[in-house]
Write an enzyme that holds these catalytic residues in place. Structure first.
Site, PDB file in Angstrom:
ATOM      1  N   SER A  62       0.828  -1.217   0.000  1.00 61.05           N
ATOM      2  CA  SER A  62       0.000   0.000   0.000  1.00 61.05           C
ATOM      3  C   SER A  62       0.862   1.267   0.000  1.00 61.05           C
ATOM      4  O   SER A  62       0.447   2.308  -0.508  1.00 61.05           O
ATOM      5  CB  SER A  62      -0.983   0.000   1.170  1.00 61.05           C
ATOM      6  OG  SER A  62      -0.277   0.039   2.384  1.00 61.05           O
ATOM      7  N   GLN A  83     -10.030  -2.996 -23.019  1.00 58.33           N
ATOM      8  CA  GLN A  83      -9.162  -3.762 -22.113  1.00 58.33           C
ATOM      9  C   GLN A  83      -8.607  -2.889 -20.983  1.00 58.33           C
ATOM     10  O   GLN A  83      -8.631  -3.280 -19.821  1.00 58.33           O
ATOM     11  CB  GLN A  83      -8.014  -4.378 -22.915  1.00 58.33           C
ATOM     12  CG  GLN A  83      -8.527  -5.377 -23.923  1.00 58.33           C
ATOM     13  CD  GLN A  83      -7.437  -5.902 -24.833  1.00 58.33           C
ATOM     14  OE1 GLN A  83      -6.453  -5.233 -25.117  1.00 58.33           O
ATOM     15  NE2 GLN A  83      -7.621  -7.111 -25.311  1.00 58.33           N
ATOM     16  N   ARG A  86     -10.714  -2.126 -17.932  1.00 56.64           N
ATOM     17  CA  ARG A  86     -10.980  -3.184 -16.953  1.00 56.64           C
ATOM     18  C   ARG A  86     -10.164  -2.965 -15.681  1.00 56.64           C
ATOM     19  O   ARG A  86     -10.462  -3.518 -14.636  1.00 56.64           O
ATOM     20  CB  ARG A  86     -10.650  -4.568 -17.545  1.00 56.64           C
ATOM     21  CG  ARG A  86     -11.467  -4.929 -18.749  1.00 56.64           C
ATOM     22  CD  ARG A  86     -12.956  -4.906 -18.466  1.00 56.64           C
ATOM     23  NE  ARG A  86     -13.339  -5.721 -17.324  1.00 56.64           N
ATOM     24  CZ  ARG A  86     -13.515  -7.033 -17.361  1.00 56.64           C
ATOM     25  NH1 ARG A  86     -13.417  -7.671 -18.493  1.00 56.64           N
ATOM     26  NH2 ARG A  86     -13.834  -7.715 -16.273  1.00 56.64           N
ATOM     27  N   ARG A  88      -9.620  -1.152 -12.838  1.00 61.00           N
ATOM     28  CA  ARG A  88     -10.460  -0.182 -12.133  1.00 61.00           C
ATOM     29  C   ARG A  88      -9.701   0.718 -11.185  1.00 61.00           C
ATOM     30  O   ARG A  88     -10.139   1.808 -10.867  1.00 61.00           O
ATOM     31  CB  ARG A  88     -11.558  -0.942 -11.368  1.00 61.00           C
ATOM     32  CG  ARG A  88     -12.563  -1.596 -12.283  1.00 61.00           C
ATOM     33  CD  ARG A  88     -13.299  -2.728 -11.605  1.00 61.00           C
ATOM     34  NE  ARG A  88     -12.414  -3.869 -11.368  1.00 61.00           N
ATOM     35  CZ  ARG A  88     -12.792  -5.002 -10.800  1.00 61.00           C
ATOM     36  NH1 ARG A  88     -14.027  -5.140 -10.401  1.00 61.00           N
ATOM     37  NH2 ARG A  88     -11.940  -5.995 -10.635  1.00 61.00           N
ATOM     38  N   ALA A 161       1.763   3.587  -8.225  1.00 58.00           N
ATOM     39  CA  ALA A 161       2.769   2.542  -8.458  1.00 58.00           C
ATOM     40  C   ALA A 161       2.294   1.162  -7.999  1.00 58.00           C
ATOM     41  O   ALA A 161       2.724   0.144  -8.545  1.00 58.00           O
ATOM     42  CB  ALA A 161       4.069   2.913  -7.749  1.00 58.00           C
ATOM     43  N   ARG A 171      -0.420  -7.490 -17.818  1.00 52.51           N
ATOM     44  CA  ARG A 171      -0.484  -7.100 -19.229  1.00 52.51           C
ATOM     45  C   ARG A 171       0.822  -7.215 -19.999  1.00 52.51           C
ATOM     46  O   ARG A 171       0.818  -7.088 -21.216  1.00 52.51           O
ATOM     47  CB  ARG A 171      -1.040  -5.677 -19.345  1.00 52.51           C
ATOM     48  CG  ARG A 171      -2.497  -5.554 -18.898  1.00 52.51           C
ATOM     49  CD  ARG A 171      -3.406  -6.363 -19.774  1.00 52.51           C
ATOM     50  NE  ARG A 171      -4.820  -6.203 -19.426  1.00 52.51           N
ATOM     51  CZ  ARG A 171      -5.802  -6.767 -20.094  1.00 52.51           C
ATOM     52  NH1 ARG A 171      -5.570  -7.526 -21.141  1.00 52.51           N
ATOM     53  NH2 ARG A 171      -7.058  -6.601 -19.718  1.00 52.51           N
TER      54      ARG A 171
END
Ligand SMILES: Cc1cc2nc3c(=O)[nH]c(=O)nc-3n(C[C@H](O)[C@H](O)[C@H](O)COP(=O)(O)OP(=O)(O)OC[C@H]3O[C@@H](n4cnc5c(N)ncnc54)[C@H](O)[C@@H]3O)c2cc1C
Length: 231
Positions: A62, A83, A86, A88, A161, A171
């Site tokens: 975090s 794509q 997606r 969020r 980050a 990805r």
């Protein structure tokens, strides 16, 4: 007249980024961990790649939210848009086919298909009919239904980050379509300039963990970060 461009033509620029990301993370960490000066080998003013790797693998990630980067992307396709959105845990703003006349936007396609006659014909046809529908008074948001997925989009994307680590893990993997991997390559090079220690922890599981996590869906290849091309 239609404009056609390739995935490689996509422009990715950094608009702004946290100026000293390593210092921000270090400051956050000193609130939660033992004084970092007691950690062997840790630099005084920033965090090492080793510590960043520990934070993400131990899920103490975090603190990475204090470093943020904002990109402006031009010339990706609407299928890419489906794509990227997606993801969020990011902030996004895209071109609008509701409010904008899409007649001026280029089509974006794989470089091997640019000169294919059938494709040129389909693009021409769809844009011509779109323009005629608008001239006939059909609202833009209805006329757009006949446009293709290849139409370009401009996109403002702001991501921290922590989320970017997660995004690149998903990805940069070979299971992604080539347009997405080209996008990741461009993002990676920019991140490397922004925060070199952090860029080293970005990559798909086969690279970062040394093994693929895709089970029977594995591609059987291994990401080569030295070549820095995920294709
Ligand atoms: C190669 C590939 C192929 C894909 N193919 C498809 C496909 O065919 N069809 C399809 O629909 N999608 C597909 N996806 C999209 C994929 O399923 C994810 O939706 C996308 O990668 C975003 O991941 P995410 O939800 O982890 O990221 P984010 O939305 O950024 O979320 C980050 C993390 O926050 C947490 N989180 C966010 N929202 C919630 C919530 N509502 N509840 C609980 N936890 C939450 C989760 O821990 C999540 O991992 C594909 C993705 C990849 C990489």
């Amino acid at each position: 007249m239609i404009k056609v461009q390739t995935y490689e033509d996509m422009e990715v620029k950094v608009k702004w980024a946290t100026p000293n990301p390593g210092e921000e993370i270090r400051e956050a960490l000193t609130n939660t961990m033992a004084d970092l000066t007691t950690l062997k080998g840790e630099p005084v003013k920033k965090v090492s790649t080793k510590l960043l790797h520990f934070l993400v693998t131990a899920e103490h990630d975090s603190v990475l939210e204090h470093a943020v980067i904002s990109f402006m992307i031009q010339g990706a396709s609407r299928s890419w848009l489906a794509q990227i959105t997606r993801q969020r845990m990011t902030s996004m703003t895209s071109s609008s086919q509701h409010y904008q006349d899409y007649g001026d936007y280029p089509f974006v396609i794989h470089k091997n298909l640019v000169n294919k006659e059938q494709i040129q014909k389909a693009f021409n046809d769809s844009l011509l009919r779109y323009t005629i529908l608008i001239q006939q008074g059909v609202p833009k948001e209805e006329a757009r239904q006949i446009l293709t997925n290849a139409m370009a989009v401009n996109f403002k994307w702001t991501i921290n980050a922590r989320s970017l680590y997660h995004f690149m893990r998903l990805r940069m993997c070979f299971r992604n379509v080539i347009e997405m991997r080209i996008f990741c390559d461009k993002v990676f090079l920019l991140v490397q300039k922004w925060w070199p220690e952090y860029a080293k922890i970005l990559g798909p599981p086969c690279y970062i963990d040394g093994k693929c996590n895709q089970g029977f869906m594995t591609c059987g290849r291994k990401y080569d970060k030295e070549k820095n091309i995920s294709r």
